[in-house]
Motif scaffolding. Structure first.
Motif, PDB file in Angstrom:
ATOM      1  N   ILE A   1       0.840  -1.199   0.000  1.00 50.36           N
ATOM      2  CA  ILE A   1       0.000   0.000   0.000  1.00 50.36           C
ATOM      3  C   ILE A   1       0.877   1.252   0.000  1.00 50.36           C
ATOM      4  O   ILE A   1       1.972   1.262   0.563  1.00 50.36           O
ATOM      5  CB  ILE A   1      -0.959  -0.005   1.214  1.00 50.36           C
ATOM      6  N   SER A   2       0.421   2.291  -0.659  1.00 49.88           N
ATOM      7  CA  SER A   2       1.206   3.511  -0.811  1.00 49.88           C
ATOM      8  C   SER A   2       1.758   3.984   0.526  1.00 49.88           C
ATOM      9  O   SER A   2       1.043   4.058   1.523  1.00 49.88           O
ATOM     10  CB  SER A   2       0.333   4.616  -1.428  1.00 49.88           C
ATOM     11  N   TYR A   3       3.048   4.335   0.511  1.00 44.29           N
ATOM     12  CA  TYR A   3       3.690   4.827   1.730  1.00 44.29           C
ATOM     13  C   TYR A   3       2.992   6.072   2.266  1.00 44.29           C
ATOM     14  O   TYR A   3       3.115   6.412   3.445  1.00 44.29           O
ATOM     15  CB  TYR A   3       5.166   5.138   1.463  1.00 44.29           C
ATOM     16  N   ARG A   4       2.223   6.759   1.422  1.00 47.00           N
ATOM     17  CA  ARG A   4       1.559   7.975   1.885  1.00 47.00           C
ATOM     18  C   ARG A   4       0.500   7.678   2.948  1.00 47.00           C
ATOM     19  O   ARG A   4       0.200   8.545   3.771  1.00 47.00           O
ATOM     20  CB  ARG A   4       0.934   8.724   0.709  1.00 47.00           C
ATOM     21  N   LEU A   5      -0.075   6.484   2.954  1.00 50.76           N
ATOM     22  CA  LEU A   5      -1.014   6.136   4.019  1.00 50.76           C
ATOM     23  C   LEU A   5      -0.279   5.969   5.336  1.00 50.76           C
ATOM     24  O   LEU A   5      -0.759   6.415   6.395  1.00 50.76           O
ATOM     25  CB  LEU A   5      -1.791   4.864   3.660  1.00 50.76           C
ATOM     26  N   HIS A   6       0.883   5.330   5.319  1.00 47.68           N
ATOM     27  CA  HIS A   6       1.712   5.220   6.521  1.00 47.68           C
ATOM     28  C   HIS A   6       2.009   6.619   7.063  1.00 47.68           C
ATOM     29  O   HIS A   6       1.879   6.897   8.252  1.00 47.68           O
ATOM     30  CB  HIS A   6       3.058   4.545   6.206  1.00 47.68           C
ATOM     31  N   ASN A   7       2.453   7.491   6.157  1.00 49.22           N
ATOM     32  CA  ASN A   7       2.885   8.811   6.578  1.00 49.22           C
ATOM     33  C   ASN A   7       1.728   9.692   7.036  1.00 49.22           C
ATOM     34  O   ASN A   7       1.873  10.482   7.969  1.00 49.22           O
ATOM     35  CB  ASN A   7       3.649   9.492   5.443  1.00 49.22           C
ATOM     36  N   LEU A   8       0.572   9.562   6.379  1.00 50.05           N
ATOM     37  CA  LEU A   8      -0.594  10.332   6.802  1.00 50.05           C
ATOM     38  C   LEU A   8      -1.054   9.894   8.188  1.00 50.05           C
ATOM     39  O   LEU A   8      -1.508  10.714   8.988  1.00 50.05           O
ATOM     40  CB  LEU A   8      -1.728  10.174   5.790  1.00 50.05           C
ATOM     41  N   PHE A   9      -0.938   8.611   8.472  1.00 48.84           N
ATOM     42  CA  PHE A   9      -1.281   8.125   9.813  1.00 48.84           C
ATOM     43  C   PHE A   9      -0.417   8.830  10.864  1.00 48.84           C
ATOM     44  O   PHE A   9      -0.911   9.295  11.902  1.00 48.84           O
ATOM     45  CB  PHE A   9      -1.088   6.609   9.885  1.00 48.84           C
TER      46      PHE A   9
END
Length: 440
Positions: free
Chosen positions: A407-415
């Motif tokens: 899954i896109s790293y942007r979901l990790h970072n947005l979390f």
């Protein structure tokens, strides 16, 4: 577990630019990341954005007062100063929000002339991850994504004021902005003397409530599909924060996301998994070549078992993306790439992948040879695959959530950014370090 656990990696811990393998897939990478969380770039905590926009504001003020400096060098210098001051205050203990501990240890000259030099700080500063969000959130104005072309927009100045207001004045009657503008003009270099400056700049000091509320408002604003997707993704990660859902599967679409958004996330994850599988093949091939006396591999030779195993895995991952039947990338770039992986013979596949790499490995005739970034001892690590859109961008959230593979790293970072906006990031990171026993 359904996918890799991403550690607390900051940009300073990733491979250097020389090692990066973009594989000619940068446009597809950016497409899937922008569909996941539009406009987020590589930001995962608020001080990244603050230090970058502060750099633009200081450079503008210094230029207005007759000093010829550029945005990039100013923002890099301010970020380096922020990390040096924070490291110096915490005894040089590593933290995923602080970069350059090894590079800057022992350096005492904090004049702008010294700190602005490229060798003072890391080659991939956090600023690089902020280019897209500075524009998307309306903090800067510019006709392009060139950082040196950025001009501070009214919301950008408001954000700087929201962060700095609790620390002004920081030195006699001077504000943070005025004091740093004087530093950038080489009027003084006594930046170690102000505790308020250190606290205002330190990536370890959370944003004020006012600044967090302002940044959240910028994240949820925006018309059209981009604004809607960013709001939906933020609502989802906030729900995850409150519920501590331990594992996420593609069969359980969150209520916050529309079907098309979830569909794009899934297709992107399949593509990223296939892209990372390519790195598995290339890493195995690199290790094999390193163990040969002549350090070469002929396309006419039988493929060694470990490499063949990685190639079989790659073909399965590429076929999974093709079976999804959805490629929003320009010119169906992702589909073309995965079709190459599935349909090529072993020798042809290796040749294609090495041509796409041409940094760690290179092709000369029928021989695969070491390239400029060859090391030979690399273990398989998905971060080696990061393209320009992702470089130095990932922090990770390894302990209470298992995200679907790829899954896109942007979901990790947005979390993580959402945690920061609730004043919970520091607690989360301390818990993560305590659980892993690893401060980086």
């Amino acid at each position: 577990m359904t996918g890799p656990i991403w550690g607390l990696l900051g940009p300073a811990t990733l491979f250097s630019e020389r090692r990066t393998r973009t594989l000619g897939l940068g446009a597809a990478v950016r497409t899937f990341n922008d569909l996941a969380v539009p406009g987020l770039g590589g930001v995962w905590f608020g001080k990244q954005l603050f230090l970058a926009i502060l750099g633009v504001a200081v450079a503008e003020q210094a230029r207005n007062e007759g000093r010829r400096i550029q945005n990039i060098e100013t923002a890099n210098a301010i970020e380096a100063l922020a990390c040096w001051l924070a490291l110096n205050s915490n005894g040089w203990k590593p933290d995923s929000r602080l970069h350059g501990a090894t590079k800057m240890r022992g350096k005492t000259d904090l004049s702008f002339a010294a700190v602005r030099k490229s060798g003072f700080y890391v080659t991939q500063p956090m600023r690089m991850a902020t280019v897209q969000p500075l524009l998307a959130l309306g903090l800067v104005e510019a006709s392009s994504e060139r950082f040196n072309a950025f001009r501070c927009a009214s919301p950008g100045r408001e954000f700087v004021d929201a962060v700095c207001s609790d620390f002004n004045p920081c030195y006699y009657s001077k504000s943070i902005l005025e004091y740093l503008a004087g530093w950038a003009k080489d009027e003084h270099n006594n930046v170690k003397s102000s505790n308020k400056l250190q606290e205002a700049l330190s990536p370890l000091v959370p944003l004020s409530r006012r600044a967090r509320e302002f940044l959240r408002e910028r994240l949820v604003q925006g018309a059209g599909d981009e604004g809607q997707r960013r709001r939906a993704a933020l609502a989802w990660v906030d729900a995850l924060r409150r519920t501590s859902q331990p594992s996420i599967t593609w069969e359980d679409k969150p209520a916050n996301l529309e079907d098309a958004h979830w569909h794009d996330l899934h297709a992107g994850a399949l593509f990223f998994t296939a892209r990372d599988a390519v790195i598995g093949v290339l890493d195995r091939l690199e290790a094999h070549i390193a163990n040969q006396n002549e350090q070469r591999f002929s396309l006419d030779d039988p493929v060694p078992g470990p490499i063949a195993g990685e190639m079989e895995s790659l073909r399965k991952q590429a076929q999974a993306f093709l079976d999804k039947g959805h490629d929003p990338a320009p010119g169906e770039l992702a589909r073309t790439f995965c079709r190459e992986c599935v349909d090529s013979s072993d020798a042809h596949l290796i040749a294609n992948l090495v041509r796409r790499d041409d940094r760690v490995l290179r092709l000369r005739g029928r021989a695969v040879l070491p390239g400029a970034a060859f090391r030979g001892d690399q273990a398989q690590r998905p971060d080696a695959a990061r393209a320009g859109d992702e470089e130095g961008a990932e922090a990770g959230d390894p302990h209470t959530i298992v995200w679907p593979a790829g899954i896109s790293y942007r979901l990790h970072n947005l979390f993580l950014l959402n945690l920061d906006l609730h004043g919970k990031l520091d607690e989360w990171l301390r818990h993560s370090v305590a659980n892993t026993g690893d401060s980086q």
